[in-house]
Design a protein around this motif. Structure first.
Motif, PDB file in Angstrom:
ATOM      1  N   ALA A  13     136.049 109.486  46.892  1.00  0.00           N
ATOM      2  CA  ALA A  13     136.972 109.768  45.916  1.00  0.00           C
ATOM      3  C   ALA A  13     137.109 111.249  46.049  1.00  0.00           C
ATOM      4  CB  ALA A  13     136.420 109.030  44.556  1.00  0.00           C
TER       5      ALA A  13
ATOM      6  N   VAL B 273     141.898 106.730  48.951  1.00  0.00           N
ATOM      7  CA  VAL B 273     140.647 106.519  48.141  1.00  0.00           C
ATOM      8  C   VAL B 273     141.359 106.938  46.589  1.00  0.00           C
ATOM      9  CG1 VAL B 273     139.166 107.486  49.971  1.00  0.00           C
ATOM     10  CG2 VAL B 273     140.166 109.052  48.532  1.00  0.00           C
ATOM     11  N   PRO B 274     140.360 106.580  45.768  1.00  0.00           N
ATOM     12  CA  PRO B 274     140.782 107.192  44.268  1.00  0.00           C
ATOM     13  C   PRO B 274     140.931 108.648  44.074  1.00  0.00           C
ATOM     14  CG  PRO B 274     138.952 105.172  44.270  1.00  0.00           C
ATOM     15  CD  PRO B 274     139.243 105.760  45.689  1.00  0.00           C
TER      16      PRO B 274
ATOM     17  N   VAL C  31     132.428 108.730  37.684  1.00  0.00           N
ATOM     18  CA  VAL C  31     133.298 108.128  38.711  1.00  0.00           C
ATOM     19  C   VAL C  31     132.200 107.862  40.147  1.00  0.00           C
ATOM     20  CG1 VAL C  31     134.789 108.538  40.817  1.00  0.00           C
ATOM     21  CG2 VAL C  31     135.415 109.002  38.394  1.00  0.00           C
TER      22      VAL C  31
ATOM     23  N   LEU D  60     131.272 104.375  42.197  1.00  0.00           N
ATOM     24  CA  LEU D  60     131.141 104.364  43.546  1.00  0.00           C
ATOM     25  C   LEU D  60     130.015 104.030  44.236  1.00  0.00           C
ATOM     26  CD1 LEU D  60     133.075 107.659  44.157  1.00  0.00           C
ATOM     27  CD2 LEU D  60     134.061 105.417  44.579  1.00  0.00           C
TER      28      LEU D  60
END
Length: 243
Positions: free
Chosen positions: A80, A101-102, A230, A234
């Protein structure tokens, strides 16, 4: 256990990639740009030509450089990607559409979530590096629609913060900046009783979040609360305990 190498990747174990502006400032512990801020490894990438001035001016000519640097981080194995300036929100959708990816470029992305934690008529107070660079488009790209009540205060007129973060003198007086940030936070809250939570936009502000919270006695969010959140999604870890 058998592991498979990824083409082009020569190091592993860094889930969060951080795009850095080309700036001249000391990044103290707690700053997004200081690796000791985190309890996990991160990977940094400087975006050439991406200066604070260009971001404050919402310069779209840097978009390709941001996307290119993001692709390099993805190739290097991150899961991310974030940034180190809340005003990167203006590029959020375009960058997210281009990477595999985010992407969560701006601390401002937390504001709609924070707002939903509060009563309908309560506000999120937002302390930003430069309030003159805030406009409706920036807020909307961060998901802060007109029905999300906010109160925004800037630090551009605070002498020590301005010198370190905007003028980039290369000198940072952490004690003086803490005093300035706490003062602005107290003024914001005292001037608007509807403010019930604070968001510190700038990546240089997390070192002062604890002092701000002691001063105003309410939830305080920043880049690091977002990055930690986040990361926790993940990299899940199994629970251990007993019954």
């Amino acid at each position: 256990m058998i592991y498979q190498a990824r083409k082009g990747q020569v190091s592993y174990g860094e889930a969060i990639g951080i795009l850095l502006l080309e700036t001249y400032a000391p990044f103290i512990p707690g700053d997004v740009g200081n690796a000791t801020t985190y309890s996990f490894p991160v990977r940094f990438k400087v975006v050439k030509g991406l200066t604070a001035k260009r971001v404050f001016e919402h310069d779209w000519n840097v978009l390709d450089a941001i996307i290119s640097a993001g692709r390099e981080l993805v190739q290097e194995g991150v899961r991310a990607i974030t940034g180190d300036c809340g005003f990167l929100a203006i590029y959020q959708r375009e960058v997210a559409n281009q990477l595999e990816v985010p992407v969560f470029l701006s601390s401002l992305l937390q504001v709609p979530f924070i707002s939903r934690m509060l009563k309908e008529d309560e506000k999120v107070g937002i302390i930003v590096a430069n309030s003159k660079a805030v406009n409706n488009r920036l807020l909307e790209t961060a998901g802060i629609s007109r029905d999300v009540p906010v109160n925004i205060r800037g630090l551009e007129d605070q002498e020590h913060f301005r010198r370190a973060a905007i003028e980039e003198t290369g000198i940072l007086d952490a004690e003086k900046i803490e005093e300035e940030v706490v003062s602005v936070a107290k003024q914001l809250v005292a001037g608007d009783p509807k403010v019930k939570a604070l968001l510190l936009e700038c990546s240089m502000l997390p070192p002062y979040a604890a002092a701000v919270q002691r001063a105003v006695n309410m939830p305080v969010f920043d880049f690091i609360t977002m990055i930690n959140f986040v990361f926790s999604g993940l990299i899940r870890k199994p629970f251990q305990g007993f019954m």
